[in-house]
Design an enzyme around this catalytic site. Structure first.
Site, PDB file in Angstrom:
ATOM      1  N   ARG A   1      41.907  25.741  60.554  1.00  0.00           N
ATOM      2  CA  ARG A   1      41.853  24.379  60.938  1.00  0.00           C
ATOM      3  C   ARG A   1      43.476  23.479  61.275  1.00  0.00           C
ATOM      4  O   ARG A   1      43.996  23.233  60.103  1.00  0.00           O
ATOM      5  CB  ARG A   1      40.953  23.498  59.863  1.00  0.00           C
TER       6      ARG A   1
ATOM      7  N   LYS B   1      42.243  41.334  47.026  1.00  0.00           N
ATOM      8  CA  LYS B   1      41.683  42.394  46.140  1.00  0.00           C
ATOM      9  C   LYS B   1      40.563  43.138  47.057  1.00  0.00           C
ATOM     10  O   LYS B   1      40.516  44.390  46.913  1.00  0.00           O
ATOM     11  CB  LYS B   1      41.247  41.955  44.837  1.00  0.00           C
TER      12      LYS B   1
ATOM     13  N   ILE C   1      49.452  37.894  36.307  1.00  0.00           N
ATOM     14  CA  ILE C   1      49.939  38.632  35.246  1.00  0.00           C
ATOM     15  C   ILE C   1      50.460  39.967  36.061  1.00  0.00           C
ATOM     16  O   ILE C   1      49.944  40.534  36.728  1.00  0.00           O
ATOM     17  CB  ILE C   1      48.707  38.983  34.673  1.00  0.00           C
TER      18      ILE C   1
ATOM     19  N   GLU D   1      32.842  29.209  42.263  1.00  0.00           N
ATOM     20  CA  GLU D   1      32.793  28.582  43.482  1.00  0.00           C
ATOM     21  C   GLU D   1      31.218  28.251  43.678  1.00  0.00           C
ATOM     22  O   GLU D   1      30.454  28.615  42.803  1.00  0.00           O
ATOM     23  CB  GLU D   1      33.265  29.737  44.524  1.00  0.00           C
TER      24      GLU D   1
ATOM     25  N   ASP E   1      34.149  41.114  42.211  1.00  0.00           N
ATOM     26  CA  ASP E   1      35.577  40.693  42.118  1.00  0.00           C
ATOM     27  C   ASP E   1      35.922  41.636  41.171  1.00  0.00           C
ATOM     28  O   ASP E   1      37.084  42.256  41.223  1.00  0.00           O
ATOM     29  CB  ASP E   1      35.612  39.402  41.838  1.00  0.00           C
TER      30      ASP E   1
ATOM     31  N   LYS F   1      38.958  44.916  41.619  1.00  0.00           N
ATOM     32  CA  LYS F   1      40.167  44.970  40.875  1.00  0.00           C
ATOM     33  C   LYS F   1      40.208  46.303  40.097  1.00  0.00           C
ATOM     34  O   LYS F   1      41.184  46.993  39.798  1.00  0.00           O
ATOM     35  CB  LYS F   1      40.088  43.508  39.817  1.00  0.00           C
TER      36      LYS F   1
ATOM     37  N   GLY G   1      44.181  30.869  40.238  1.00  0.00           N
ATOM     38  CA  GLY G   1      44.751  29.397  40.444  1.00  0.00           C
ATOM     39  C   GLY G   1      45.939  29.550  41.576  1.00  0.00           C
ATOM     40  O   GLY G   1      46.721  30.642  41.486  1.00  0.00           O
TER      41      GLY G   1
END
Ligand SMILES: NC(=O)c1ccc[n+]([C@@H]2O[C@H](COP(=O)([O-])OP(=O)(O)OC[C@H]3O[C@@H](n4cnc5c(N)ncnc54)[C@H](OP(=O)(O)O)[C@@H]3O)[C@@H](O)[C@H]2O)c1
Length: 429
Positions: free
Chosen positions: A48, A106, A137, A191, A202, A206, A305
């Site tokens: 957008r 990921k 991390i 979410e 998720d 990982k 984040g």
């Protein structure tokens, strides 16, 4: 220092991308000094274009990500769009046009990591993705570089902040799953559609990435056993507390004793309160790595984040830029070990099983016989009776998942067993 800048194309300028752009601008001088050349944001691809993006020169913004990566003067493409397409095609095109790639994706790495690594090698470019696992991390580089001389046997961790937030809430307040999820959503930790997190997708992506790097073998997303945490109840937490445990959604990657095979799995599990992972609160992540020579290592910090994830992206950007200036590439895929990935049935661990049974003589003996017939040894049994019904909590010694499944199936067929209230693995002992 070289004065001609290295050019960076930023694909995606959302939660992570906007922070990458901000840090590139605010830390420009330090980054240039550390790299040995300035880095210049040469283009920003978004969906957008009319959206106001603070600190971004509107002249750099484009909706044509393909044209941006095909320009030919781009040194590094930073992919923070997410998802499979168009990210996959854009990364491949970037390599074809001479750029190295930094990604936080990921889902894509877990699904197509091997092909993307092959494309990077074919074109003599780098593919770095520290931000794809556990946000800020440092984990990929320690596994890929710092521990490259050691033999990693186990990677055990909390790699999803949303689920850890929910489980931590349930643990500390006695809330049920839905109540804790609602709070996570209201606070922006979950979410609107939390499926990828709460169903373990998720974390499974990982786990696939971590297992592949840790054991120098290919572990596909389909190889990872996955169980979400939506069935965990307040009663499970009460049982866990009685055992001196809490419940976490864990990603566990293990090498077999004989070294010939590996397993990778994601599921909720009880862990003793004395285990360092038990004290990982809120949306934080932590990963335990166990290796032959180093012993136990723990990596801890914010797993998501914008700003924390951008920190990992920037670290990769510096590394890739340094390689580029040296005319070199960093470590690529290391899958030489080519180990078998064993199915979940072969995983050996302890179990906490909660049964609703008839409260009459002989039930305990019947249940114990079923465990014995399937080769599952019982560690402790606790029985609580009420109005002709009882609950029986059995904690086993280590047994294979296949033996446990057989035991549970046989228990369900007993007339005296009214139901199997919960089955939870016990880890970290
Ligand atoms: N957020 C985290 O905490 C976190 C942590 C670790 C890893 N990651 C990974 O980082 C990546 C990005 O996540 P995010 O949270 O930053 O996502 P996000 O906020 O949804 O941002 C996605 C960005 O990609 C742009 N975009 C979407 N489709 C596009 C297309 N076809 N062409 C060009 N641009 C497109 C969007 O444009 P608009 O702005 O115009 O919508 C937006 O700027 C994902 O792979 C995610 O898994 C995120």
């Amino acid at each position: 220092m070289r004065t001609r800048p290295l050019k960076v194309a930023l694909l995606g300028c959302g939660v992570v991308g906007s922070e990458v752009a901000r840090i590139m601008t605010t830390h420009a001088d330090d980054l240039a000094a550390r790299i040995g050349a300035p880095v210049e944001l040469a283009g920003v691809a978004v969906r957008r274009p009319s959206r106001v993006r603070e600190g971004i020169d509107p002249g750099l913004v484009t909706t044509d990500a393909t044209a941006l990566v095909k320009r030919g003067d781009i040194d590094v493409v930073v992919e923070v769009i997410g998802g499979i397409e168009p990210a996959r095609s854009l990364i491949t095109t970037a390599f074809e046009h001479g750029a190295s790639v930094v990604s936080a994706n990921k889902a894509l790495l877990a699904q197509d990591g091997a092909a993307l690594h092959a494309a990077a090698v074919e074109h003599g470019r780098d593919l770095y993705y520290e931000a794809a696992v556990a946000g800020a991390i440092p984990l990929i580089r320690p596994l890929r570089e710092s521990l490259a001389g050691d033999k990693v046997n186990r990677v055990l961790g909390i790699v999803n902040g949303t689920t850890n937030f929910i489980l931590d809430k349930m643990d500390s307040t006695g809330a049920g799953y839905q109540e804790a999820l609602d709070e996570a959503t209201a606070l922006g930790y979950a979410e609107a559609d939390p499926t990828a997190d709460v169903e373990g997708f998720d974390a499974a992506a990982k786990a696939a990435i971590l297992a592949g790097i840790a054991f120098h073998t290919r572990v596909r997303l389909d190889d990872v056993y996955r169980e979400g945490m939506t069935e965990v109840t307040a009663a499970d937490f009460r049982s866990a507390k009685e055992m001196g445990c809490t419940i976490k959604l864990l990603a566990i990657c293990e090498r077999s004793k004989d070294g010939a095979s590996v397993t990778a799995r994601v599921h909720p599990a009880m862990i003793p309160l004395s285990h360092p992972l038990a004290s990982v609160r809120g949306a934080y992540n932590a990963v335990f790595v166990e290796s032959d020579a180093a012993g136990q290592l723990m990596f801890y910090g914010p797993g998501a984040g914008g700003s924390p994830t951008a920190s990992a992206v920037l670290g990769d950007l510096v590394a890739v830029c340094r390689n580029r200036l040296n005319g070199a590439t960093g470590p690529g895929e290391s899958a030489y070990a080519d180990l078998t990935v064993s199915p979940m049935g072969e995983v050996v661990t302890r179990y906490h099983i909660s049964l609703d049974v008839a409260d009459k003589p002989g039930v305990l003996a019947q249940v114990a016989t079923v465990f014995a017939e399937h080769g599952v040894s019982i560690d402790t049994v606790r029985q609580q009776g009420k109005d002709g019904e009882a609950s029986l909590v059995v904690v086993t010694h280590r047994a294979s998942d296949a033996s446990l499944s057989g035991t549970v199936e046989a228990l369900r067929n007993l007339d005296t067993v009214r139901g199997v209230a919960s089955i939870m693995r016990v880890e970290g002992e």
